[in-house]
Design a protein around this motif. Structure first.
Motif, short mmCIF file in Angstrom:
data_model
loop_
_atom_site.label_atom_id
_atom_site.label_comp_id
_atom_site.label_asym_id
_atom_site.label_seq_id
_atom_site.Cartn_x
_atom_site.Cartn_y
_atom_site.Cartn_z
N PHE B 224 0.84 -1.20 0.00
CA PHE B 224 0.00 0.00 0.00
C PHE B 224 0.87 1.25 0.00
O PHE B 224 0.57 2.25 -0.63
CB PHE B 224 -0.93 -0.01 1.22
CG PHE B 224 -1.84 1.18 1.30
CD1 PHE B 224 -2.92 1.29 0.45
CD2 PHE B 224 -1.62 2.19 2.22
CE1 PHE B 224 -3.77 2.38 0.50
CE2 PHE B 224 -2.46 3.29 2.28
CZ PHE B 224 -3.53 3.39 1.43
N GLY B 237 -2.98 -5.47 -1.36
CA GLY B 237 -2.58 -4.16 -0.82
C GLY B 237 -2.24 -3.17 -1.92
O GLY B 237 -2.62 -2.00 -1.87
N ILE B 240 -5.43 -1.95 -3.49
CA ILE B 240 -6.09 -0.93 -2.66
C ILE B 240 -5.37 0.40 -2.83
O ILE B 240 -5.98 1.45 -2.93
CB ILE B 240 -6.08 -1.36 -1.17
CG1 ILE B 240 -6.85 -2.66 -0.99
CG2 ILE B 240 -6.70 -0.27 -0.30
CD1 ILE B 240 -6.72 -3.25 0.40
N ALA B 244 -7.02 3.77 -4.05
CA ALA B 244 -7.19 4.86 -3.07
C ALA B 244 -7.40 6.20 -3.77
O ALA B 244 -8.16 7.04 -3.30
CB ALA B 244 -5.98 4.93 -2.16
N VAL B 247 -11.08 6.88 -4.74
CA VAL B 247 -12.09 6.98 -3.68
C VAL B 247 -12.76 8.35 -3.67
O VAL B 247 -13.98 8.47 -3.59
CB VAL B 247 -11.46 6.68 -2.31
CG1 VAL B 247 -12.31 7.22 -1.18
CG2 VAL B 247 -11.28 5.17 -2.16
N VAL B 248 -11.96 9.39 -3.78
CA VAL B 248 -12.53 10.74 -3.69
C VAL B 248 -13.44 11.03 -4.88
O VAL B 248 -14.35 11.84 -4.79
CB VAL B 248 -11.39 11.78 -3.54
CG1 VAL B 248 -11.94 13.19 -3.52
CG2 VAL B 248 -10.63 11.51 -2.25
N GLY B 249 -13.24 10.33 -6.00
CA GLY B 249 -14.16 10.48 -7.12
C GLY B 249 -15.39 9.62 -6.97
O GLY B 249 -16.25 9.60 -7.86
N GLY B 250 -15.49 8.87 -5.86
CA GLY B 250 -16.67 8.04 -5.64
C GLY B 250 -16.56 6.68 -6.31
O GLY B 250 -17.51 5.91 -6.30
N TRP B 252 -15.70 3.42 -5.89
CA TRP B 252 -15.38 2.63 -4.71
C TRP B 252 -14.88 1.23 -5.03
O TRP B 252 -14.18 0.63 -4.25
CB TRP B 252 -16.63 2.53 -3.83
CG TRP B 252 -17.83 2.08 -4.60
CD1 TRP B 252 -18.69 2.86 -5.31
CD2 TRP B 252 -18.27 0.74 -4.80
NE1 TRP B 252 -19.64 2.10 -5.93
CE2 TRP B 252 -19.41 0.79 -5.63
CE3 TRP B 252 -17.82 -0.51 -4.36
CZ2 TRP B 252 -20.09 -0.35 -6.03
CZ3 TRP B 252 -18.51 -1.64 -4.74
CH2 TRP B 252 -19.64 -1.56 -5.58
N VAL B 256 -12.54 -1.20 -2.65
CA VAL B 256 -13.36 -1.94 -1.68
C VAL B 256 -13.25 -3.45 -1.89
O VAL B 256 -13.05 -4.19 -0.94
CB VAL B 256 -14.84 -1.49 -1.75
CG1 VAL B 256 -15.73 -2.45 -1.00
CG2 VAL B 256 -14.97 -0.09 -1.17
N GLY B 259 -9.93 -5.03 -0.80
CA GLY B 259 -9.86 -4.97 0.66
C GLY B 259 -10.72 -6.03 1.30
O GLY B 259 -10.35 -6.63 2.32
#
Lengths: 336, 284
Positions: B224, B237, B240, B244, B247-250, B252, B256, B259
């Motif tokens: 990671f 890892g 993910i 990462a 994630v901020v752009g939605g 997921w 997800v 993980g």
């Protein structure tokens, strides 16, 4: 008086540990491939320039001489200058350590409360559904990768619900907080800046929750186990059969006796947090001690790595000292 | 006394060493993950690093069951192939740790004296070291490959096994059967390996599954941070880590799902480990 002597003796024991750890760090990072000097000299630098830069940081001398010089500096309180940023390491530390400490202290506090309440609750209902739930939750919490948990919490609470701020730093960029103690939640309160204080707490919410969920698991399990032992003990059964009120049993007996066992494990968990916070810091761009050390490692910034390892090792030993003192305070049978 | 005990302790409170259910559940999980790892090429129509040029960051759907990442790689396929690496590194590194740590513990515990004292103090120092620094150092020393990661994670774990083995050997050493073996003229080596080792090994093997779960988390954590497997190798890892940024752009699904795979696998190991601890009476 005996207490002072005990503390002094324990602090003296710190010296061999720190020397050992610092020698190991010193040698390990220097045998790493990668040369920090090559990262800071310009591309056009000649062999002579590189040699000169190397001399400036004392990197041309034999390893043992370098270490002794370093040790002398540390004893005078000088941790050296970062090779890549040319700022004093000590100055960086005073800025970074409070950021990470703030994060892990809140997380530890939250985790302890959940673990103690949940663990005692589960033990009093041993074998029933609520107990099983607590145990499964502890197992699950133990299996969670914290960096992923952090991302999932960001997805839920920032992306979907909009309750949390974006995972980028410590406080909203709209506020500027002149450092007093370095702990932002404390500084904003001292300055009476309530909106900034709120913003700081708001930014702490998700990273603290992430860390707390992960570290609650082992604590909860241990509290439950020791509470079960107390409940099965003769003294507790005796108190119970004398018909003491439930509240007295809970607080004067179960709670107190259970807490006696807690400090050692809590110290282990807390001691590991300072060195282990880097993943969560990375997810939330915390810019604390962990991220600083990570960057130092990637750039082979020797003084930074050395200082980081010293700080983490000292913290570890101090936390255990405090735990032992707490244990002695909680348990009259233990003498320091 | 026994009668009184039976009266005050209703049958439900009798010592019942559970754990079988946990072990079964954990084994089932791991068997499924193992099946996914072995059968990966048949369970997915895409390769782990194969790029679908018309599907970048596509949400889960019929073409790509779990969607694609920013490089157009199929998440489902990558998760399956990643299981090979994550399971492999975990088991190999723990095996290495048991081997190295166990040998050190066996030798020093039996030797005693200053050898034991010195080794234990050295292990103290290694254990006081921040884990990530240690892992990276070993990894960087030997080059960034899977073998290196196995070595790094294995060596970090070795001191714990050395301690456990040493404690066990020390307590066994004074047993009368060892004395008998010595009197019967067995050589030191034969006492070490035929008489001490088989009896001292159990506690090490009991904590091994828990350790495997920890090793996977370690590997994933290193990846990671960009210190683990090299991109674009499929590893949970690392996946993910790539996800990462989405994630901020939605978006997921890129982080997800890998993980979840990671979490479920570690849970499998932890269930077995917890079950074993309960079976051996170390946890209730």
């Amino acid at each position: 008086m005996r207490l002072t002597r005990y503390i002094v003796r324990r602090l003296l024991l710190l010296i061999p540990v720190l020397i050992g750890v610092s020698v190991l760090t010193f040698v390990l990072i220097r045998v790493l491939p990668g040369d920090p000097v090559l990262l800071i000299v310009p591309e056009t630098a000649t062999e002579a320039d590189i040699q000169q830069a190397r001399e400036r940081f004392g990197l041309d001398r034999p390893l043992a001489a370098q270490y002794l010089a370093y040790l002398g500096d540390v004893l005078r309180g000088d941790l050296g200058r970062s090779i890549t940023t040319n700022t004093p390491v000590a100055e960086q530390l005073t800025r970074r350590v409070p950021l990470t400490l703030e994060l892990i202290v809140y997380a530890m506090g939250l985790a302890l409360v959940i673990a103690v309440v949940g663990g005692i609750y589960a033990a009093r209902r041993a074998g029933r559904p609520s107990d099983h739930t607590a145990r499964v939750a502890a197992l699950a919490g133990n299996s969670l990768p914290e960096f992923w948990l952090g991302l999932v919490l960001v997805l839920i609470f920032y992306q979907a619900l909009g309750w949390a701020p974006p995972p980028a730093g410590r406080i909203s960029p709209l506020f500027s907080v002149p450092p007093i103690t370095g702990f932002i939640t404390v500084d904003t309160l001292l300055q009476g800046d309530l909106p900034a204080s709120f913003s700081a707490l708001h930014h702490l919410m998700l990273p603290v929750l992430t860390l707390a969920i992960v570290i609650t698991a082992p604590l909860l399990r241990s509290v439950r186990a020791s509470a079960l032992e107390v409940i099965d003990s003769d003294s507790y059964r005796c108190a119970e059969s004398h018909g003491l009120k439930d509240r007295v049993l809970l607080f004067a007996y179960l709670f107190r006796l259970t807490l006696i066992r807690l400090p050692t494990l809590a110290a282990l968990v807390f001691g590991n947090l300072l060195g282990g916070s880097v993943l969560v810091e990375y997810v939330f761009s915390w810019q604390g001690l962990g991220q600083w050390a990570l960057r130092g490692l990637l750039l082979r910034d020797y003084p930074v790595i050395q200082a980081y390892v010293l700080v983490v090792a000292t913290f570890y030993v101090l936390v255990f000292l405090i735990a032992d003192l707490l244990q002695a305070a909680l348990d009259p049978r233990v003498e320091v | 006394m026994a009668v009184v005990d039976d009266l005050t302790h209703p049958p439900a409170k009798r010592v019942r060493r559970g754990g079988d259910g946990l072990i079964a559940a954990g084994s089932l999980i791991l068997l499924i993950v193992l099946f996914g790892a072995v059968a990966a090429p048949w369970l997915s129509q895409w390769g782990p690093t194969e790029i679908d040029p018309i599907a970048f960051l596509e949400p889960p759907g019929p073409g790509h069951w779990l969607g694609t990442d920013g490089n157009g790689m199929d998440i489902w396929s990558r998760i399956l192939f990643a299981a090979r690496i994550d399971l492999g590194v975990a088991v190999a590194s723990v095996a290495l740790a048991v081997l190295v740590g166990g040998t050190i513990g066996l030798a020093t515990g039996y030797a005693g004296g200053w050898v034991e004292e010195t080794t234990m103090r050295l292990l103290d120092i290694v254990q006081a070291f921040p884990v990530f620094i240690l892992a990276l150092t070993v990894a960087a020393l030997l080059g960034n490959s899977l073998h290196t990661l196995i070595l790094a994670i294995g060596l970090i774990n070795a001191p714990a096994y050395a301690r456990l083995m040493r404690a066990e050997v020390r307590s066994l050493k004074s047993h009368i059967y060892i004395e008998a073996a010595e009197c019967a003229g067995n050589s030191r080596l034969s006492i070490l390996f035929r008489h001490l080792l088989p009896n001292a090994l159990t506690p090490l093997l009991v904590i091994a599954p828990l350790n495997c779960g920890w090793a996977i988390l370690m590997l994933a954590g290193l990846s990671f941070l960009g210190l683990g497997v090299a991109v674009p190798t499929a590893e949970w890892g690392a996946m993910i880590s790539t996800g990462a940024a989405d994630v901020v752009g939605g978006r997921w699904w890129t982080s997800v799902f890998p993980g979840l795979a990671l979490f479920i696998t570690v849970l499998g190991f932890n269930l077995i480990g917890e079950g074993l601890l309960q079976r051996t009476g170390q946890r209730r």
